[in-house]
Motif scaffolding. Structure first.
Motif, PDB file in Angstrom:
ATOM      1  N   ARG A  16       6.827   3.404   1.717  1.00 40.55           N
ATOM      2  CA  ARG A  16       7.573   4.121   2.767  1.00 40.55           C
ATOM      3  C   ARG A  16       7.544   3.359   4.102  1.00 40.55           C
ATOM      4  O   ARG A  16       8.389   3.571   4.958  1.00 40.55           O
ATOM      5  CB  ARG A  16       6.998   5.521   2.957  1.00 40.55           C
ATOM      6  CG  ARG A  16       7.445   6.495   1.867  1.00 40.55           C
ATOM      7  CD  ARG A  16       6.687   7.788   1.961  1.00 40.55           C
ATOM      8  NE  ARG A  16       5.250   7.535   1.844  1.00 40.55           N
ATOM      9  CZ  ARG A  16       4.319   8.500   1.855  1.00 40.55           C
ATOM     10  NH1 ARG A  16       4.665   9.752   2.012  1.00 40.55           N
ATOM     11  NH2 ARG A  16       3.030   8.193   1.742  1.00 40.55           N
ATOM     12  N   GLU A  17       6.539   2.481   4.250  1.00 41.15           N
ATOM     13  CA  GLU A  17       6.487   1.679   5.479  1.00 41.15           C
ATOM     14  C   GLU A  17       7.739   0.825   5.665  1.00 41.15           C
ATOM     15  O   GLU A  17       8.098   0.468   6.781  1.00 41.15           O
ATOM     16  CB  GLU A  17       5.274   0.748   5.443  1.00 41.15           C
ATOM     17  CG  GLU A  17       3.960   1.434   5.765  1.00 41.15           C
ATOM     18  CD  GLU A  17       2.812   0.420   5.779  1.00 41.15           C
ATOM     19  OE1 GLU A  17       1.729   0.796   6.238  1.00 41.15           O
ATOM     20  OE2 GLU A  17       3.004  -0.729   5.353  1.00 41.15           O
TER      21      GLU A  17
ATOM     22  N   LYS B 285       0.835  -1.188   0.000  1.00 40.84           N
ATOM     23  CA  LYS B 285       0.000   0.000   0.000  1.00 40.84           C
ATOM     24  C   LYS B 285       0.884   1.258   0.000  1.00 40.84           C
ATOM     25  O   LYS B 285       0.577   2.243  -0.645  1.00 40.84           O
ATOM     26  CB  LYS B 285      -0.869  -0.022   1.264  1.00 40.84           C
ATOM     27  CG  LYS B 285      -2.005   0.966   1.269  1.00 40.84           C
ATOM     28  CD  LYS B 285      -2.857   0.716   2.507  1.00 40.84           C
ATOM     29  CE  LYS B 285      -3.837   1.851   2.731  1.00 40.84           C
ATOM     30  NZ  LYS B 285      -4.477   1.732   4.044  1.00 40.84           N
ATOM     31  N   ASP B 286       1.993   1.156   0.762  1.00 41.36           N
ATOM     32  CA  ASP B 286       2.837   2.339   0.915  1.00 41.36           C
ATOM     33  C   ASP B 286       4.289   1.889   1.134  1.00 41.36           C
ATOM     34  O   ASP B 286       4.640   1.413   2.217  1.00 41.36           O
ATOM     35  CB  ASP B 286       2.336   3.154   2.125  1.00 41.36           C
ATOM     36  CG  ASP B 286       3.132   4.435   2.316  1.00 41.36           C
ATOM     37  OD1 ASP B 286       4.108   4.654   1.548  1.00 41.36           O
ATOM     38  OD2 ASP B 286       2.783   5.206   3.220  1.00 41.36           O
TER      39      ASP B 286
END
Lengths: 129, 492
Positions: free
Chosen positions: A110-111, A107-108
């Motif tokens: 950056r996680e 989803k992201d």
């Protein structure tokens, strides 16, 4: 000494994640399988399930204990390792390869930055020994 | 030396039927049931009555129970239950009452329930008690549902997070999930208590309750309970206490005085009623005054008119979460707990906790040089050793537990709590003599020597039981749940 594989990211709860383009493969570390002992059952989410970073997405049962599995990343489960249903021992024999758990559509990305590097994870398990 | 299955003893046409044909005409079962309810080829065992009786008697003699030996299973409080309770519970006036009898005809039973509620409220230092929940985990579920109802009533339905320390009973997180809450773990500090900084960081506007097992699964009483209570209440949340280990505190401390809002008690642990398969159980829930309206209904109550006291079941409780068990709970269990409390009295109950704590500390001191003791401080009713020193020598805690069987003891709980590596969780209980504790300690010390001198002996234990080391892994991975060995039936 348990193997800490390079090129992976880790959680404090002993899961690993191997990101590719927009998906990531998730599993448990060699240290985790060693601590759990013989794994006898794994309960994984169905394909399409939404998972959230650091929240439980399944259960792993060994002869010692039943433990929660925590997702290293948020996203949608796109594939589940069906082989584990009949051969949960793959988690003990091959935690980084044949014993992978799920593939997640990220989803992201950056996680991934908040997860532990192999060196950091190695230090963590060193402090637990 | 193993016992065959009853199916393996079977031989066609053998029977245990000594009863004459009745005088009611026989009908073919096929005339009475629809075709899809009929099944052919059921392989029911056919044995004579002596074979049947001997088979099951032999199996029962393989059993190990607290009536045959010491049972130091940590967290389970396998203490000896006085037999007089069974006599009391089987008195006609208590055993043969019907739950739908008119109240006027069951005044004694209602009085017993009412007084038991009062005693448990006094012991816990809380306002009111429901006896309905049928087990400890059922009591937990009831308590968390009450916490939810309380917050909802106050317009704070968003409080759905349950904080659970990592030294809690394993049922706590399961309970919170069942009650529709989200579980967040709280870390332990180096002394085995709740990490206050972690708790402060986690408690907030969405916290429903902290579920605190006290004493915790390390057998430690949290020294910071008052501060924990302040942090939780300051965040607007409730303090739920898992009182399953109340045998460590009976008559010493009332958790209500320390800020507890809701707690459950396990009658089968603290108040000497049967465990598990010997149950049924009971997990009464006690609540502080603000939470009491949310207790399950009915509660046993009393009213006094013209000098005579009458007991009744009070259903007029509009904020109650409702009924959590058919009728009023497991009455026979309440009778035993009532008998226990009445026969011991306040001094006797205090003696229970003193002996439970003394026995555990005595055993802990005898063993702490031979096995590692990760949290080395005075314990309550139980303590947790680590077999990591033995593991380094190549022998695991599982092997040590199996070897204890050869010494005639039930092993302690192993690999729990999870925060201790190679855990051995030992709860001697208050009903054991010093001689028993000494012989158990000698066995564990002897096994520690064997780990060094004869490791193979330990790793292949047990050697003296009806069956040896079972392959638990294959049994769990590939269980065979149904006998299908018709062709393998034992001959002769």
């Amino acid at each position: 000494m348990p193997e800490v594989r390079q090129q992976l990211k880790y959680t404090k709860e002993h899961e690993w994640v191997r990101p590719t383009d927009d998906t990531a493969v998730v599993g448990i570390s060699d240290y985790a399988q060693e601590q759990l002992g013989d794994v006898v059952f794994v309960e994984l989410p169905a394909g399409g399930t939404e998972v959230t970073q650091f929240e439980t997405f399944g259960t792993i049962e060994s002869v010692k204990a039943a433990s929660d599995l925590y997702s290293p990343v948020s996203g949608t489960v796109v594939e589940v390792n069906a082989a584990l249903k009949d051969r949960p021992e793959l988690l003990n024999q091959s935690p980084y390869d044949e014993g992978w758990l799920v593939k997640v559509k990220l989803k992201d990305r950056r996680e991934l930055d908040v997860l532990l590097s192999p060196t950091e994870y190695d230090t963590l398990i060193g402090s637990l020994e | 030396m193993t016992e065959p299955l009853i199916f393996e003893l079977s031989s066609p046409t053998r029977t245990t039927n000594y009863i004459d044909d009745g005088d009611v005409p026989a009908r073919d079962v096929a005339d009475l049931l629809p075709a899809d309810a009929l099944r052919e080829g059921l392989e029911l065992p056919e044995v004579t009555e002596p074979e049947l009786v001997r088979h099951f008697t032999r199996l029962s003699q393989f059993n190990y129970s607290v009536d045959t030996g010491f049972y130091p299973l940590g967290s389970c409080t396998m203490k000896y239950n006085p037999k007089v309770h069974e006599d009391v519970a089987s008195l006609d006036g208590l055993a043969r009452v019907h739950p739908l009898q008119p109240e006027a005809t069951v005044q004694g039973a209602l009085q017993l329930m009412f007084e038991l509620q009062e005693y448990l409220a006094e012991i816990s230092g809380l306002h009111a008690v429901s006896l309905q929940p049928a087990a400890g985990a059922h009591g937990e579920l009831t308590g968390v549902l009450m916490a939810r109802a309380y917050h909802r009533h106050r317009g704070e339905d968003q409080r759905r997070i349950v904080l659970v320390p990592d030294s809690a009973h394993g049922t706590n997180p399961a309970t919170a999930s069942m009650a529709g809450c989200r579980v967040v773990n709280v870390k332990s500090n180096a002394r085995g208590g709740v990490d206050l900084d972690d708790l402060r960081a986690l408690a907030g506007a969405e916290t429903a309750t902290l579920m605190l097992t006290i004493p915790n699964t390390l057998g430690l009483f949290d020294e910071n309970i008052l501060e924990i209570s302040d942090i939780v209440h300051h965040a607007g949340a409730l303090l739920y206490c898992d009182g399953a280990n109340m045998n460590a505190m009976l008559g010493q401390v009332k958790l209500g005085d320390l800020g507890c809002d809701i707690m459950h008690l396990n009658l089968h642990k603290t108040f000497s009623t049967p465990h598990g398969g010997g149950g049924p159980g009971a997990g009464p829930v006690a609540a502080a005054a603000p939470l009491a309206p949310f207790l399950p209904r009915p509660l046993a109550a009393s009213r006094s008119t013209t000098g005579t006291v009458a007991y009744y079941l009070d259903y007029d409780r509009p904020l109650s979460i409702g009924q959590v068990r058919s009728f009023y709970g497991n009455f026979g269990v309440m009778v035993r707990a009532y008998a226990y409390i009445r026969s011991l009295g306040p001094d006797g109950l205090r003696q229970v906790s003193e002996n439970a704590v003394l026995n555990a500390n005595y055993l802990m001191r005898r063993l702490k040089d031979v096995y590692d003791l990760p949290y080395d401080r005075g314990c309550m009713h139980e303590f947790v050793l680590s077999g990591r020193r033995q593991k380094a020598a190549g022998v695991r805690t599982l092997d040590i537990a199996k070897r204890l069987l050869d010494y005639g003891f039930h092993p302690p709980t192993i690999y729990f709590p999870l925060i201790v590596d190679e855990a051995l969780m030992i709860e001697p209980t208050e009903t054991e003599t010093r001689d028993t504790l000494d012989s158990f300690a000698r066995a564990l010390i002897e096994i520690a020597k064997e780990v060094v001198d004869k490791p193979e002996l330990v790793k292949t234990a047990p050697h003296s039981t009806p069956v040896g080391r079972l392959d638990e892994v294959t049994a769990a991975r590939h269980p065979i749940l149904r006998w299908s060995g018709a062709s393998e039936r034992r001959k002769g």
